[in-house]
Design a protein around this motif. Structure first.
Motif, PDB file in Angstrom:
ATOM      1  N   THR A   1     -33.412 -12.159  -0.453  1.00 56.71           N
ATOM      2  CA  THR A   1     -33.264 -12.943   0.779  1.00 56.71           C
ATOM      3  C   THR A   1     -33.132 -14.431   0.463  1.00 56.71           C
ATOM      4  O   THR A   1     -32.346 -15.152   1.107  1.00 56.71           O
ATOM      5  CB  THR A   1     -34.464 -12.698   1.703  1.00 56.71           C
ATOM      6  OG1 THR A   1     -34.594 -11.295   1.961  1.00 56.71           O
ATOM      7  CG2 THR A   1     -34.297 -13.429   3.018  1.00 56.71           C
ATOM      8  N   ILE A   2     -33.883 -14.902  -0.508  1.00 59.25           N
ATOM      9  CA  ILE A   2     -33.767 -16.305  -0.917  1.00 59.25           C
ATOM     10  C   ILE A   2     -32.363 -16.595  -1.449  1.00 59.25           C
ATOM     11  O   ILE A   2     -31.737 -17.607  -1.092  1.00 59.25           O
ATOM     12  CB  ILE A   2     -34.838 -16.636  -1.971  1.00 59.25           C
ATOM     13  CG1 ILE A   2     -36.232 -16.597  -1.350  1.00 59.25           C
ATOM     14  CG2 ILE A   2     -34.578 -18.015  -2.590  1.00 59.25           C
ATOM     15  CD1 ILE A   2     -37.356 -16.747  -2.353  1.00 59.25           C
ATOM     16  N   ALA A   3     -31.856 -15.680  -2.284  1.00 63.30           N
ATOM     17  CA  ALA A   3     -30.505 -15.873  -2.823  1.00 63.30           C
ATOM     18  C   ALA A   3     -29.458 -15.860  -1.716  1.00 63.30           C
ATOM     19  O   ALA A   3     -28.514 -16.677  -1.714  1.00 63.30           O
ATOM     20  CB  ALA A   3     -30.209 -14.788  -3.848  1.00 63.30           C
ATOM     21  N   ALA A   4     -29.611 -14.964  -0.739  1.00 67.80           N
ATOM     22  CA  ALA A   4     -28.652 -14.893   0.362  1.00 67.80           C
ATOM     23  C   ALA A   4     -28.700 -16.157   1.211  1.00 67.80           C
ATOM     24  O   ALA A   4     -27.653 -16.689   1.626  1.00 67.80           O
ATOM     25  CB  ALA A   4     -28.946 -13.671   1.222  1.00 67.80           C
ATOM     26  N   SER A   5     -29.910 -16.669   1.475  1.00 66.75           N
ATOM     27  CA  SER A   5     -30.024 -17.882   2.282  1.00 66.75           C
ATOM     28  C   SER A   5     -29.429 -19.082   1.564  1.00 66.75           C
ATOM     29  O   SER A   5     -28.766 -19.931   2.185  1.00 66.75           O
ATOM     30  CB  SER A   5     -31.500 -18.137   2.617  1.00 66.75           C
ATOM     31  OG  SER A   5     -32.046 -17.081   3.377  1.00 66.75           O
ATOM     32  N   VAL A   6     -29.637 -19.173   0.252  1.00 66.38           N
ATOM     33  CA  VAL A   6     -29.050 -20.282  -0.510  1.00 66.38           C
ATOM     34  C   VAL A   6     -27.529 -20.190  -0.501  1.00 66.38           C
ATOM     35  O   VAL A   6     -26.820 -21.205  -0.352  1.00 66.38           O
ATOM     36  CB  VAL A   6     -29.601 -20.275  -1.949  1.00 66.38           C
ATOM     37  CG1 VAL A   6     -28.850 -21.284  -2.808  1.00 66.38           C
ATOM     38  CG2 VAL A   6     -31.093 -20.580  -1.950  1.00 66.38           C
ATOM     39  N   ALA A   7     -27.002 -18.971  -0.611  1.00 76.01           N
ATOM     40  CA  ALA A   7     -25.543 -18.800  -0.562  1.00 76.01           C
ATOM     41  C   ALA A   7     -24.982 -19.210   0.790  1.00 76.01           C
ATOM     42  O   ALA A   7     -23.927 -19.862   0.878  1.00 76.01           O
ATOM     43  CB  ALA A   7     -25.187 -17.343  -0.868  1.00 76.01           C
TER      44      ALA A   7
ATOM     45  N   THR B   1     -17.062 -17.840   8.947  1.00 77.06           N
ATOM     46  CA  THR B   1     -17.336 -18.551   7.691  1.00 77.06           C
ATOM     47  C   THR B   1     -18.153 -17.708   6.727  1.00 77.06           C
ATOM     48  O   THR B   1     -18.352 -18.115   5.576  1.00 77.06           O
ATOM     49  CB  THR B   1     -18.104 -19.853   7.992  1.00 77.06           C
ATOM     50  OG1 THR B   1     -19.296 -19.550   8.731  1.00 77.06           O
ATOM     51  CG2 THR B   1     -17.243 -20.809   8.802  1.00 77.06           C
ATOM     52  N   ALA B   2     -18.685 -16.556   7.189  1.00 79.00           N
ATOM     53  CA  ALA B   2     -19.498 -15.691   6.336  1.00 79.00           C
ATOM     54  C   ALA B   2     -18.784 -14.393   6.004  1.00 79.00           C
ATOM     55  O   ALA B   2     -19.421 -13.417   5.609  1.00 79.00           O
ATOM     56  CB  ALA B   2     -20.829 -15.394   7.017  1.00 79.00           C
ATOM     57  N   SER B   3     -17.505 -14.374   6.132  1.00 81.42           N
ATOM     58  CA  SER B   3     -16.738 -13.174   5.767  1.00 81.42           C
ATOM     59  C   SER B   3     -16.669 -13.056   4.248  1.00 81.42           C
ATOM     60  O   SER B   3     -17.020 -13.981   3.507  1.00 81.42           O
ATOM     61  CB  SER B   3     -15.334 -13.247   6.354  1.00 81.42           C
ATOM     62  OG  SER B   3     -14.645 -14.381   5.849  1.00 81.42           O
ATOM     63  N   ASP B   4     -16.215 -11.905   3.789  1.00 85.39           N
ATOM     64  CA  ASP B   4     -16.145 -11.685   2.352  1.00 85.39           C
ATOM     65  C   ASP B   4     -15.129 -12.605   1.678  1.00 85.39           C
ATOM     66  O   ASP B   4     -15.283 -12.987   0.516  1.00 85.39           O
ATOM     67  CB  ASP B   4     -15.817 -10.227   2.055  1.00 85.39           C
ATOM     68  CG  ASP B   4     -14.556  -9.784   2.779  1.00 85.39           C
ATOM     69  OD1 ASP B   4     -14.083 -10.523   3.667  1.00 85.39           O
ATOM     70  OD2 ASP B   4     -14.065  -8.684   2.470  1.00 85.39           O
ATOM     71  N   THR B   5     -14.100 -12.979   2.414  1.00 86.52           N
ATOM     72  CA  THR B   5     -13.107 -13.886   1.832  1.00 86.52           C
ATOM     73  C   THR B   5     -13.615 -15.326   1.801  1.00 86.52           C
ATOM     74  O   THR B   5     -13.315 -16.078   0.874  1.00 86.52           O
ATOM     75  CB  THR B   5     -11.812 -13.828   2.642  1.00 86.52           C
ATOM     76  OG1 THR B   5     -12.099 -14.114   4.026  1.00 86.52           O
ATOM     77  CG2 THR B   5     -11.184 -12.439   2.546  1.00 86.52           C
ATOM     78  N   ALA B   6     -14.378 -15.720   2.843  1.00 84.99           N
ATOM     79  CA  ALA B   6     -14.894 -17.090   2.878  1.00 84.99           C
ATOM     80  C   ALA B   6     -16.053 -17.278   1.910  1.00 84.99           C
ATOM     81  O   ALA B   6     -16.150 -18.293   1.208  1.00 84.99           O
ATOM     82  CB  ALA B   6     -15.323 -17.441   4.297  1.00 84.99           C
TER      83      ALA B   6
ATOM     84  N   GLY C   1     -16.829 -15.203  -0.590  1.00 89.44           N
ATOM     85  CA  GLY C   1     -16.587 -14.592  -1.895  1.00 89.44           C
ATOM     86  C   GLY C   1     -17.275 -13.239  -1.925  1.00 89.44           C
ATOM     87  O   GLY C   1     -18.354 -13.051  -1.331  1.00 89.44           O
ATOM     88  N   LEU C   2     -16.667 -12.296  -2.590  1.00 92.89           N
ATOM     89  CA  LEU C   2     -17.195 -10.927  -2.562  1.00 92.89           C
ATOM     90  C   LEU C   2     -18.596 -10.841  -3.148  1.00 92.89           C
ATOM     91  O   LEU C   2     -19.451 -10.107  -2.649  1.00 92.89           O
ATOM     92  CB  LEU C   2     -16.242  -9.994  -3.315  1.00 92.89           C
ATOM     93  CG  LEU C   2     -16.573  -8.496  -3.222  1.00 92.89           C
ATOM     94  CD1 LEU C   2     -16.571  -8.037  -1.771  1.00 92.89           C
ATOM     95  CD2 LEU C   2     -15.587  -7.691  -4.052  1.00 92.89           C
TER      96      LEU C   2
ATOM     97  N   ILE D   1     -24.444 -10.052  -1.802  1.00 97.51           N
ATOM     98  CA  ILE D   1     -25.852 -10.477  -1.867  1.00 97.51           C
ATOM     99  C   ILE D   1     -26.442 -10.551  -0.469  1.00 97.51           C
ATOM    100  O   ILE D   1     -27.575 -10.090  -0.211  1.00 97.51           O
ATOM    101  CB  ILE D   1     -25.957 -11.843  -2.590  1.00 97.51           C
ATOM    102  CG1 ILE D   1     -25.644 -11.683  -4.069  1.00 97.51           C
ATOM    103  CG2 ILE D   1     -27.353 -12.426  -2.412  1.00 97.51           C
ATOM    104  CD1 ILE D   1     -25.593 -12.997  -4.828  1.00 97.51           C
ATOM    105  N   VAL D   2     -25.672 -11.123   0.468  1.00 97.94           N
ATOM    106  CA  VAL D   2     -26.166 -11.251   1.839  1.00 97.94           C
ATOM    107  C   VAL D   2     -26.347  -9.879   2.476  1.00 97.94           C
ATOM    108  O   VAL D   2     -27.373  -9.602   3.131  1.00 97.94           O
ATOM    109  CB  VAL D   2     -25.186 -12.117   2.663  1.00 97.94           C
ATOM    110  CG1 VAL D   2     -25.639 -12.161   4.120  1.00 97.94           C
ATOM    111  CG2 VAL D   2     -25.102 -13.525   2.097  1.00 97.94           C
TER     112      VAL D   2
END
Length: 253
Positions: A30-36, A112-117, A119-120, A125-126
């Motif tokens: 969750t921390i990694a997803a929030s930072v991303a 803005t949170a799509s896989d293309t925006a 990055g896969l 991670i999210v």
């Protein structure tokens, strides 16, 4: 299932500690997803700041929950955060984890949170953080009900910390707590010795003043009571003549 059947206590210790490790992994994810999501924020207007603050709060809560899952600072959590302390279940942890998972997955609805925006790699991670948080939230709820013993006052956290000896540890802790409370009550019931104020005195004495005594000078008693009576030597006393006493005239028969 109650812990009166001790067969659950030993396996419960192992199972619950595995769940603990998985919980920590979920919070790190969750921390990694929030930072991303913070890094990939699309600045449309000035309100992007609040979106960034929201993700920072998620990171802070995740760090807090990681610390609560580690076997450290137990006394601090028992005193200040009892819902995450040793005597509580995993229900509160599960609720917070569920909310965090839903919030992370909700961010994927933005363009803005799509896989293309994103990055896969970041998108995965999210997605993994949200899904794992929801799954582990359900697992923690089930563990709280399976490994608890209401009659003995044993929670799933007790089993995770003490294993098969959890009932005896809980009994020992409760008895020590009761003895401590008894000691406090006994200390409160002991007589206290205080320095009492001195006995109250009249106002004149307390104020350091006394009623003045008026002593009149001694005056001559002759002025108030007349002349002083004279002594017998000074008075004119005559001795009666015994010749005139009746006994002298009695006849002897």
């Amino acid at each position: 299932m109650g812990l009166s059947r001790s067969s659950l206590a030993g396996p419960g210790y192992v199972i619950l500690n595995i769940i603990r490790v998985l919980n920590i992994i979920v919070f790190l994810d969750t921390i990694a997803a929030s930072v991303a999501l913070i890094v990939k924020i699309n600045i449309v207007n000035g309100f992007f700041f609040f979106e960034a603050v929201f993700h920072v709060i998620i990171v802070g809560i995740s760090i807090f929950l990681i610390v609560s899952e580690l076997p450290i600072l137990r006394g601090y959590f028992d005193r200040n955060w009892p819902l995450f302390g040793q005597d509580s279940s995993f229900i509160t942890l599960s609720i917070v984890m569920m909310i965090m998972g839903i919030a992370v997955l909700g961010d994927l609805n933005k363009s803005t949170a799509s896989d293309t925006a994103l990055g896969l790699a970041f998108w995965r991670i999210v997605v993994s953080a949200g899904i794992l948080a929801i799954i582990m939230s359900t697992v923690n709820v089930l563990a709280s009900f399976i490994f608890r013993d209401n009659d003995g006052g044993v929670t799933a956290r007790h089993v995770r910390a003490y294993g098969a000896v959890a009932p005896s540890k809980v009994l020992e802790r409760s008895s020590s707590h009761k003895s401590f409370q008894l000691g406090l009550n006994r200390q409160d019931s002991l007589p206290t010795y205080r320095t009492h104020s001195p006995i109250s005195r009249p106002l004149s004495v307390r104020n350091g003043t006394r009623f003045p005594l008026k002593i009149s000078p001694r005056t001559n008693d002759s002025e108030h009571h007349g002349s002083v009576p004279k002594s017998p030597k000074e008075t004119d006393i005559t001795v009666p003549n015994l010749a005139h006493h009746p006994a002298m005239y009695s006849t002897t028969v």
